[in-house]
Design an enzyme around this catalytic site. Structure first.
Site, PDB file in Angstrom:
ATOM      1  N   ASP A   7       3.922 -22.340 -15.605  1.00 13.75           N
ATOM      2  CA  ASP A   7       5.275 -22.922 -15.624  1.00 13.75           C
ATOM      3  C   ASP A   7       6.252 -21.854 -15.176  1.00 13.75           C
ATOM      4  OD1 ASP A   7       7.317 -24.903 -16.154  1.00 13.75           O
ATOM      5  OD2 ASP A   7       7.855 -23.754 -17.925  1.00 13.75           O
ATOM      6  N   SER A   8       7.459 -22.302 -14.814  1.00 15.96           N
ATOM      7  CA  SER A   8       8.494 -21.342 -14.450  1.00 15.96           C
ATOM      8  C   SER A   8       8.910 -20.502 -15.656  1.00 15.96           C
ATOM      9  CB  SER A   8       9.722 -22.082 -13.917  1.00 15.96           C
ATOM     10  OG  SER A   8      10.235 -22.915 -14.935  1.00 15.96           O
ATOM     11  N   TYR A  39      13.354 -22.726 -11.760  1.00 15.87           N
ATOM     12  CA  TYR A  39      12.931 -23.128 -10.414  1.00 15.87           C
ATOM     13  C   TYR A  39      13.779 -24.298  -9.893  1.00 15.87           C
ATOM     14  CZ  TYR A  39       8.430 -20.534 -10.395  1.00 15.87           C
ATOM     15  OH  TYR A  39       7.449 -19.579 -10.385  1.00 15.87           O
ATOM     16  N   GLY A  40      14.317 -25.055 -10.823  1.00 19.33           N
ATOM     17  CA  GLY A  40      14.954 -26.333 -10.467  1.00 19.33           C
ATOM     18  C   GLY A  40      16.185 -26.232  -9.604  1.00 19.33           C
ATOM     19  N   CYS A  70       4.634 -27.853 -14.954  1.00 18.55           N
ATOM     20  CA  CYS A  70       6.008 -27.767 -14.462  1.00 18.55           C
ATOM     21  C   CYS A  70       6.204 -28.910 -13.476  1.00 18.55           C
ATOM     22  CB  CYS A  70       6.191 -26.414 -13.753  1.00 18.55           C
ATOM     23  SG  CYS A  70       7.810 -26.199 -13.000  1.00 18.55           S
ATOM     24  N   GLU A 162      15.797 -21.654 -21.816  1.00 19.26           N
ATOM     25  CA  GLU A 162      15.212 -20.324 -21.581  1.00 19.26           C
ATOM     26  C   GLU A 162      15.955 -19.259 -22.399  1.00 19.26           C
ATOM     27  OE1 GLU A 162      12.619 -18.878 -19.310  1.00 19.26           O
ATOM     28  OE2 GLU A 162      11.909 -20.911 -19.708  1.00 19.26           O
ATOM     29  N   CYS A 194      10.686 -32.939 -17.170  1.00 18.35           N
ATOM     30  CA  CYS A 194      10.700 -31.472 -17.128  1.00 18.35           C
ATOM     31  C   CYS A 194      10.059 -31.029 -18.435  1.00 18.35           C
ATOM     32  CB  CYS A 194      12.136 -30.956 -17.034  1.00 18.35           C
ATOM     33  SG  CYS A 194      12.255 -29.158 -17.265  1.00 18.35           S
ATOM     34  N   THR A 195       9.126 -30.097 -18.342  1.00 18.17           N
ATOM     35  CA  THR A 195       8.384 -29.735 -19.555  1.00 18.17           C
ATOM     36  C   THR A 195       9.215 -28.900 -20.540  1.00 18.17           C
ATOM     37  OG1 THR A 195       7.416 -27.878 -18.347  1.00 18.17           O
ATOM     38  CG2 THR A 195       6.110 -29.911 -18.487  1.00 18.17           C
ATOM     39  N   HIS A 196      10.388 -28.458 -20.123  1.00 17.61           N
ATOM     40  CA  HIS A 196      11.286 -27.798 -21.085  1.00 17.61           C
ATOM     41  C   HIS A 196      11.956 -28.820 -22.020  1.00 17.61           C
ATOM     42  CE1 HIS A 196      11.059 -24.309 -18.372  1.00 17.61           C
ATOM     43  NE2 HIS A 196      11.744 -23.595 -19.238  1.00 17.61           N
TER      44      HIS A 196
HETATM   45  N1  DGL Z   1       9.472 -26.749 -16.903  1.00 19.96           N
HETATM   46  C1  DGL Z   1       9.911 -26.909 -15.540  1.00 19.96           C
HETATM   47  C2  DGL Z   1       9.743 -28.374 -15.125  1.00 19.96           C
HETATM   48  O1  DGL Z   1       8.968 -29.089 -15.733  1.00 19.96           O
HETATM   49  C3  DGL Z   1      11.284 -26.332 -15.436  1.00 19.96           C
HETATM   50  C4  DGL Z   1      11.709 -26.094 -14.051  1.00 19.96           C
HETATM   51  C5  DGL Z   1      12.766 -25.031 -13.865  1.00 19.96           C
HETATM   52  O2  DGL Z   1      12.427 -23.867 -14.012  1.00 19.96           O
HETATM   53  O3  DGL Z   1      13.888 -25.392 -13.502  1.00 19.96           O
HETATM   54  O4  DGL Z   1      10.329 -28.823 -14.171  1.00 19.96           O
END
Ligand code: DGL
Length: 271
Positions: A7-8, A39-40, A70, A162, A194-196
């Protein structure tokens, strides 16, 4: 040979958490590219490059099977990875398709033509890059017809998570949910793409009321369990799990431990 999870940053831990409960005999090696998160807000090319670097790093730790935990990487890079880049002795799986299969009431490898499904109005919450990729709509269109998707790019939410600034994260999640409801007042399903976001799922649920929320941790755990039962050669061998970060290991470990409620130790790595 553990299974790799990429993941990011911290978000993939929501997937790791469920995977480790569902598949206690599998070893996982987690890599969070915290240095380059989020990353988004990056371009599709940048996300592709960073994701390939992360996957290669996990290969160097013996993870022949890597889960992109991610959505942004899955949406922006997975198709290209599979079509242009992936050697035949490695596998990279994403988190997008398993969720869409659940939403569209399909089993794995059901390639029958698209058909009407129960959820005809779907609210999608995701990063700006995931929304811009339109990968969700593309994958949905292969499987379902007559579905209206309203997307909300949730700018700022990954950064707040984060930073573990939960007051800010809750406020941002609430305002994005309210903004979407103004455009689609009665969604039949909401997707945390988004997994966050499962870290602030309660706030989304409060804002959305009775709307059922779909997120990835359970879905991906079931889907990987199913995959490994069909393809046991990818299950790897049992070793101690490892947590790697491109960020500052001590501070990432503190945040990860607070989020998951159990002590995690991170080792440094660079991409
Ligand atoms: N957990 C990432 C996802 O599912 C987050 C992406 C990010 O870093 O913006 O998209």
């Amino acid at each position: 040979m553990p299974v790799g999870i990429f993941d990011s940053g911290l978000g993939g831990l929501t997937v790791y958490d469920r995977l480790s409960q569902r598949l206690p005999n599998i070893s996982f090696c987690y890599l969070g590219d915290n240095l380059h998160a989020p990353y988004g807000v990056r371009s599709q090319d940048e996300i592709f490059e960073l994701t390939c670097n992360g996957v290669e790093k996990l290969w160097s730790y013996g993870c022949d099977l890597v889960i992109l935990a991610c959505n942004t990487a899955s949406a922006a890079a997975l198709k290209r990875i599979q079509e242009e880049w992936l050697p035949t002795d490695k596998r990279v799986l994403g988190v997008f398709v398993p969720l869409i299969e659940v939403l569209t009431e399909r089993r794995w490898a059901d390639n029958s033509p698209p058909r009407p499904v129960k959820a005809e109005r779907i609210a999608l919450f995701a990063t700006p890059a995931t929304v811009a990729s339109r990968a969700f709509q593309r994958e949905l269109a292969y499987r379902a017809i007559g579905v209206d998707v309203e997307s909300q790019p949730c700018a700022g939410l990954v950064d707040a998570i984060e930073d573990r600034d939960l007051i800010l994260a809750n406020a941002i999640a609430r305002s994005h949910a309210e903004a979407l409801l103004r455009r689609m007042p009665q969604p039949q399903a909401a997707v945390l793409g988004c997994t966050h976001y499962p870290f602030v799922k309660g706030v989304f649920q409060q804002a959305l009321g009775e709307v059922p929320i779909y997120d990835q941790p359970n879905v991906v755990a079931e889907s990987l369990a199913d995959y490994l039962s069909r393809r046991p050669e990818w299950a790897g061998t049992q070793l101690n799990g490892k947590f790697l970060t491109t960020g500052e290991p001590a501070s990432i470990a503190t945040k990860a431990t607070q989020f998951l409620g159990r002590r995690l130790i991170f080792e440094p790595c660079s991409l």
